[in-house]
Design a protein around this motif. Sequence first.
Motif, mmCIF file in Angstrom:
data_model
loop_
_atom_site.group_PDB
_atom_site.id
_atom_site.type_symbol
_atom_site.label_atom_id
_atom_site.label_comp_id
_atom_site.label_asym_id
_atom_site.label_seq_id
_atom_site.Cartn_x
_atom_site.Cartn_y
_atom_site.Cartn_z
ATOM 1 N N MET A 291 0.906 -1.155 0.212
ATOM 2 C CA MET A 291 0.100 0.023 0.067
ATOM 3 C C MET A 291 0.707 0.993 0.545
ATOM 4 S SD MET A 291 -2.649 0.583 2.251
ATOM 5 C CE MET A 291 -4.928 0.695 2.003
ATOM 6 N N GLU A 292 0.217 1.747 -0.625
ATOM 7 C CA GLU A 292 1.396 3.271 -1.257
ATOM 8 C C GLU A 292 1.066 4.419 -0.233
ATOM 9 O OE1 GLU A 292 3.203 4.481 -3.504
ATOM 10 O OE2 GLU A 292 2.865 2.290 -4.616
ATOM 11 N N HIS A 293 1.749 5.527 0.373
ATOM 12 C CA HIS A 293 1.430 6.204 2.115
ATOM 13 C C HIS A 293 -0.014 7.135 1.380
ATOM 14 C CE1 HIS A 293 2.452 9.495 4.504
ATOM 15 N NE2 HIS A 293 2.163 10.335 3.210
ATOM 16 N N GLY A 294 -0.002 7.391 -0.049
ATOM 17 C CA GLY A 294 -1.178 8.074 -0.147
ATOM 18 C C GLY A 294 -2.330 7.110 -0.087
ATOM 19 N N ASP A 295 -2.481 6.177 -0.689
ATOM 20 C CA ASP A 295 -3.697 5.542 0.114
ATOM 21 C C ASP A 295 -3.251 5.183 1.653
ATOM 22 O OD1 ASP A 295 -3.965 4.701 -2.717
ATOM 23 O OD2 ASP A 295 -2.494 3.040 -2.900
ATOM 24 N N LEU A 296 -2.270 4.991 2.435
ATOM 25 C CA LEU A 296 -2.322 4.680 3.841
ATOM 26 C C LEU A 296 -3.199 6.125 4.197
ATOM 27 C CD1 LEU A 296 0.490 3.256 4.544
ATOM 28 C CD2 LEU A 296 -1.670 2.207 4.832
ATOM 29 N N VAL A 297 -2.493 7.033 3.777
ATOM 30 C CA VAL A 297 -3.445 8.937 3.782
ATOM 31 C C VAL A 297 -5.009 9.290 4.293
ATOM 32 C CG1 VAL A 297 -3.271 11.002 3.635
ATOM 33 C CG2 VAL A 297 -1.161 10.013 4.376
ATOM 34 N N ARG A 298 -5.112 8.726 2.803
ATOM 35 C CA ARG A 298 -6.291 8.320 2.451
ATOM 36 C C ARG A 298 -7.653 7.258 3.282
ATOM 37 N NH1 ARG A 298 -7.231 6.101 -2.625
ATOM 38 N NH2 ARG A 298 -9.660 6.599 -2.312
ATOM 39 N N ALA A 299 -7.130 6.487 3.311
ATOM 40 C CA ALA A 299 -7.602 5.621 4.625
ATOM 41 C C ALA A 299 -7.867 5.771 5.477
ATOM 42 C CB ALA A 299 -6.986 4.223 4.395
ATOM 43 N N ALA A 300 -7.063 6.761 6.390
ATOM 44 C CA ALA A 300 -6.736 7.238 7.762
ATOM 45 C C ALA A 300 -8.190 7.954 7.460
ATOM 46 C CB ALA A 300 -5.675 7.694 7.730
ATOM 47 N N THR A 301 -7.688 8.368 6.678
ATOM 48 C CA THR A 301 -9.009 10.455 6.411
ATOM 49 C C THR A 301 -10.371 9.570 6.649
ATOM 50 O OG1 THR A 301 -6.940 11.695 5.196
ATOM 51 C CG2 THR A 301 -9.562 11.869 4.703
ATOM 52 N N ALA A 302 -10.863 8.729 5.265
ATOM 53 C CA ALA A 302 -11.668 7.932 5.333
ATOM 54 C C ALA A 302 -12.453 7.392 6.685
ATOM 55 C CB ALA A 302 -12.285 6.843 4.350
ATOM 56 N N ALA A 303 -11.247 6.195 7.348
ATOM 57 C CA ALA A 303 -11.896 6.629 8.841
ATOM 58 C C ALA A 303 -12.359 7.108 9.657
ATOM 59 C CB ALA A 303 -11.024 5.814 8.855
ATOM 60 N N VAL A 304 -11.815 8.402 9.984
ATOM 61 C CA VAL A 304 -11.491 9.168 10.922
ATOM 62 C C VAL A 304 -12.696 10.137 10.133
ATOM 63 C CG1 VAL A 304 -10.760 11.440 11.501
ATOM 64 C CG2 VAL A 304 -9.351 9.566 11.411
ATOM 65 N N ALA A 305 -13.275 9.851 9.119
ATOM 66 C CA ALA A 305 -14.464 10.886 8.611
ATOM 67 C C ALA A 305 -15.421 9.912 9.006
ATOM 68 C CB ALA A 305 -14.678 11.296 6.995
ATOM 69 N N PHE A 306 -15.399 9.431 8.767
ATOM 70 C CA PHE A 306 -16.580 8.385 8.934
ATOM 71 C C PHE A 306 -16.811 8.304 10.859
ATOM 72 C CE2 PHE A 306 -18.643 4.211 11.081
ATOM 73 C CZ PHE A 306 -20.091 4.171 10.277
ATOM 74 N N ALA A 307 -15.880 8.065 11.069
ATOM 75 C CA ALA A 307 -16.406 7.958 13.514
ATOM 76 C C ALA A 307 -16.652 9.059 13.497
ATOM 77 C CB ALA A 307 -14.600 7.553 13.608
ATOM 78 N N VAL A 308 -16.040 10.263 13.360
ATOM 79 C CA VAL A 308 -16.721 11.170 13.238
ATOM 80 C C VAL A 308 -18.012 12.455 12.701
ATOM 81 C CG1 VAL A 308 -14.348 12.759 13.982
ATOM 82 C CG2 VAL A 308 -15.222 13.577 11.986
#
Length: 163
Positions: free
Chosen positions: A1-18
């Motif tokens: 997994m590329e760095h950009g993909d990890l950033v997007r995954a973390a962003t999506a997870a945080v966005a969903f949770a909050v």
Amino acid sequence: MEHGDLVRAATAAVAFAVMLAGHYIGDHWVQTSGQAYGKGLDRVGCVRKVAVWQCTKHVMSWTATTTLFLLAAAWWLRLPLQPGWLVAGIALNAVTHFAADLRTPLIRLGRLLGRGGYLDHVGVVRPSGPANSGPGTGLFELDQAWHIGWLAVSALLIAGPPV
């Protein structure tokens, strides 16, 4: 997994949770009793114009609440949100919330997909009043499932496109 993909995954997870947290606050603390009762087109004696206005007011305050939660988290965590994708996710969330909260579209979709028995028979015994749509009813459960599903799709949009 590329760095950009990890950033997007973390962003999506945080966005969903909050946004999920903001969803519950907006739906159950910010929404007024008048909005909760008056927004459904399925209500006996409903005046369409009034129901649409009550639903609009609810969705505006609900969207403001979920957006505030999202923007606070984005600021705190320095999430790299892209304005266009952010607006697309928030707009999708608002439109799908509005459609479900008018109730009739959700009821029709539920019946079309074979959930009529669930709508008709899941429910707690209540005294008279607006007992057809609140907590403990099939409609309420389908409503919340609809909202949470669209929150997930919105969070993916907010995270931005694949790199």
